[in-house]
Design a protein around this motif. Structure first.
Motif, short mmCIF file in Angstrom:
data_model
loop_
_atom_site.label_atom_id
_atom_site.label_comp_id
_atom_site.label_asym_id
_atom_site.label_seq_id
_atom_site.Cartn_x
_atom_site.Cartn_y
_atom_site.Cartn_z
N HIS A 40 33.33 41.19 32.34
CA HIS A 40 33.98 40.40 33.38
C HIS A 40 33.23 40.46 34.71
O HIS A 40 33.23 39.50 35.47
N THR A 41 32.62 41.60 34.99
CA THR A 41 31.94 41.78 36.28
C THR A 41 30.44 41.53 36.20
O THR A 41 29.76 41.50 37.22
N GLU A 42 29.94 41.39 34.94
CA GLU A 42 28.50 41.22 34.71
C GLU A 42 27.70 42.40 35.27
O GLU A 42 26.61 42.24 35.81
N THR A 76 30.84 45.24 47.01
CA THR A 76 31.49 44.26 46.14
C THR A 76 31.55 44.69 44.68
O THR A 76 32.58 44.48 44.03
N PRO A 77 30.50 45.26 44.09
CA PRO A 77 30.60 45.67 42.68
C PRO A 77 31.75 46.64 42.41
O PRO A 77 32.42 46.55 41.39
N THR A 79 34.56 46.89 44.16
CA THR A 79 35.76 46.08 44.27
C THR A 79 36.01 45.32 42.98
O THR A 79 37.12 45.31 42.44
N ASP A 80 34.97 44.68 42.48
CA ASP A 80 35.08 43.88 41.25
C ASP A 80 35.53 44.74 40.07
O ASP A 80 36.34 44.31 39.25
N ILE A 81 34.98 45.94 39.97
CA ILE A 81 35.33 46.83 38.86
C ILE A 81 36.80 47.21 38.89
O ILE A 81 37.50 47.12 37.88
N VAL A 83 39.36 45.76 40.48
CA VAL A 83 40.24 44.61 40.29
C VAL A 83 40.23 44.16 38.83
O VAL A 83 41.27 43.87 38.25
N ALA A 84 39.04 44.15 38.20
CA ALA A 84 38.94 43.76 36.79
C ALA A 84 39.68 44.75 35.91
O ALA A 84 40.35 44.37 34.94
N ARG A 87 43.38 43.98 36.06
CA ARG A 87 43.70 42.71 35.40
C ARG A 87 43.66 42.86 33.87
O ARG A 87 44.55 42.40 33.16
#
Length: 201
Positions: A40-42, A76-77, A79-81, A83-84, A87
């Motif tokens: 999801h986060t690539e 940002t990475p 944060t993305d981790i 939040v993913a 979810r």
């Protein structure tokens, strides 16, 4: 039925989770979550695992909204981790009939009322269990192992306590505290499964 397994590193929590999922016929999630988050986060799976297990976010300040984390001054990475992770775990929980090991799933799914287990053991038992499962070329001293336990569990505690109200490992936040010191995990699974069934989860 939703079951979550939080655990100290080396306590056998992963084995408890896998065997219990089989006994209760639940879908099992552990490292699979890291793979999904990475997709999801690539991002690289190793990096994702490091952030989630070792507290790679620990030097940053956090504040939280009502449903999703808002990270202040955080890359940002990371944060993305986070939040993913929330979810994906919530999506899994909504489907039900699952057992999730770690990833702060007990607090992320708190509104779904999972049966929450915390697995722990004394240091000598954890050292012995880790040595038994270690690669042949790994030769860590007891001191090095204890340092690893502290660092990894510190990362788990940091994220868990960021999301939840009861401290990581505190009995008030779990339905069952399971001490695996000198215990053959396979032998206790039938009784553990029956106990959870009796609780009517």
């Amino acid at each position: 039925m939703i079951v979550t397994v939080s655990r100290e590193f080396g306590s056998g929590g992963r084995e408890v989770g896998k065997r219990l999922a089989d006994a209760l016929n639940l879908e099992y999630f552990d490292k699979e979550l890291v793979t999904e988050i990475a997709k999801h986060t690539e991002l690289d799976e190793g990096y994702v695992s490091s952030v989630l297990e070792s507290g790679g976010f620990r030097n940053y300040a956090f504040t939280f909204g009502r449903t999703m984390p808002v990270l202040m001054s955080t890359p940002t990475p990371v944060t993305d981790i986070l939040v993913a992770q929330q979810r994906i775990i919530k999506t899994i929980g909504e489907k039900g009939n699952c057992l999730i090991v770690g990833r702060s799933s007990d607090v992320i799914l708190k509104d779904m009322h999972p049966f929450r287990i915390f697995v722990y053991a004394d240091n000598q038992s954890k050292i012995a269990r880790c040595r038994e499962r270690a690669p042949e070329n790994e030769h860590l001293t007891d001191k090095q192992m204890l340092k690893n336990f502290k660092e990894i569990d510190g990362g788990r505690r940091k994220l868990h306590d960021l999301l939840g109200t009861a401290p990581w490992g505190d009995k008030s936040g779990y339905d069952l505290m399971l001490n695996t010191t000198n215990v053959k995990i396979k032998s206790i699974i039938p009784a553990l499964a029956e106990y959870i069934k009796c609780r009517g989860v």
